[in-house]
Design an enzyme around this catalytic site. Structure first.
Site, PDB file in Angstrom:
ATOM      1  N   SER A 125      12.358 -42.954 -46.777  1.00 39.38           N
ATOM      2  CA  SER A 125      12.643 -43.101 -45.349  1.00 39.38           C
ATOM      3  C   SER A 125      13.930 -42.370 -45.009  1.00 39.38           C
ATOM      4  O   SER A 125      14.817 -42.232 -45.866  1.00 39.38           O
ATOM      5  CB  SER A 125      12.798 -44.586 -45.009  1.00 39.38           C
ATOM      6  OG  SER A 125      13.406 -44.776 -43.746  1.00 39.38           O
ATOM      7  N   TYR A 151      16.389 -52.477 -46.883  1.00 37.99           N
ATOM      8  CA  TYR A 151      15.381 -51.420 -46.766  1.00 37.99           C
ATOM      9  C   TYR A 151      16.012 -50.064 -47.053  1.00 37.99           C
ATOM     10  O   TYR A 151      15.463 -49.247 -47.806  1.00 37.99           O
ATOM     11  CB  TYR A 151      14.795 -51.474 -45.357  1.00 37.99           C
ATOM     12  CG  TYR A 151      13.771 -50.422 -45.035  1.00 37.99           C
ATOM     13  CD1 TYR A 151      12.422 -50.638 -45.294  1.00 37.99           C
ATOM     14  CD2 TYR A 151      14.139 -49.222 -44.423  1.00 37.99           C
ATOM     15  CE1 TYR A 151      11.463 -49.683 -44.971  1.00 37.99           C
ATOM     16  CE2 TYR A 151      13.187 -48.270 -44.097  1.00 37.99           C
ATOM     17  CZ  TYR A 151      11.852 -48.501 -44.376  1.00 37.99           C
ATOM     18  OH  TYR A 151      10.921 -47.544 -44.058  1.00 37.99           O
TER      19      TYR A 151
END
Length: 287
Positions: A141, A154
């Site tokens: 990401s 995350y």
């Protein structure tokens, strides 16, 4: 005309929706036999039924090594080999301020987003090494590279995927196995819709919300990421390993506008000392 993955077998985790579904569809269209793994039974089985005998749904919890091992074994038993492992399953996981973060939420975020990738790599390598070929792709990401665009844990685990992939790429290169990471921007998907729109089913709302901040002329869609995964999976990337492929409209590499090409800088010149500008071009040396 044969597809770019004709005769190949691919496993896609998180394959029932979003990036995973888009990739399952693209790999299948390019001739691959695809095993899609997910916890979403109805969506996963419906997709496999739609695609026909060259697609198989296997219910898989990537936090359980026995599930991942069985997933890989099922792919080999059903289709005879494993050529591509796409470790795509992921969750947003723990959210909230660092001083209030619940460690149980941290643990599940790590278990799905990082430990699950380790399991996928381990069991893919187990069957790819004897054949001396294969491609392993994992989804990271922009949050791995930029602060402030994802939740804390995350962000950490997505950065960990990049480090893990590069390290494993060095190990598996002599065995003919390529290991790469793909970095999608915000994608129109159920997970994104749950954050930016009215809920996970509000894909139209996600499309509209992401469209308002899109760096290009439309928001990123699963098919765009699938195209990047197809490249990394196929023969065009035969000498590509240990790389991070952003599919993010330049978010991580060119996040802001170009400030010196418009407005008072629209006319080309050179800025010299103390703000002096170069003279008009065409009179020889201009500085």
């Amino acid at each position: 005309m044969a597809g770019r993955l004709a005769g190949r077998v691919a496993v896609v985790t998180g394959g029932a929706a979003g990036i995973g579904e888009g990739t399952v569809r693209r790999f299948h269209a390019e001739g691959a036999k695809v095993v899609l793994a997910d916890l979403q039974d109805a969506a996963g089985q419906a997709l496999a039924d739609e695609l026909g005998p060259d697609a198989l749904f296997v219910r898989t919890d990537v936090t359980r090594e026995e599930d991942v091992a069985a997933l890989v074994d099922t792919a080999v038993d059903r289709f005879g080999r494993l050529d591509v492992m796409f470790n795509n399953a992921g969750i947003m996981g723990a959210v909230g301020p660092i001083d209030a973060t619940r460690l149980a939420d941290v643990d599940v975020t790590i278990a799905v987003n990082l430990r699950g990738v380790v399991c996928g790599m381990k069991h893919a390598a187990r069957v790819m090494k004897p054949r001396r070929s294969g491609a392993i792709i994992s989804t990271s990401s922009p949050a791995a590279l930029l602060g402030g665009v994802g939740p804390h844990v995350y962000s950490a685990v997505k950065a960990g995927i990049i480090g893990l992939s590069n390290s494993v790429a060095a190990e598996l290169r002599p065995h003919g196995i390529r290991v790469n990471t793909i970095v999608p921007g915000a994608v129109v998907s159920a997970m994104t819709a749950g954050v930016v729109a009215g809920g996970a089913d509000d894909l139209a709302g996600a499309e509209a919300a992401l469209g308002r901040t899109a760096l290009m002329d439309r928001p990123l869609r699963p098919a765009d990421v699938a195209a990047g995964a197809l490249y990394l999976a196929g023969d065009d990337a035969a000498f590509v390993t240990g790389v991070v492929l952003p599919v993010d409209a330049g978010m991580t590499g060119a996040g802001g506008p170009s400030p010196y090409t418009s407005g008072r800088f629209e006319e080309p010149t050179a800025l010299l000392e103390a703000g002096r500008r170069a003279e008009t071009e065409g009179r020889g040396r201009s500085w």
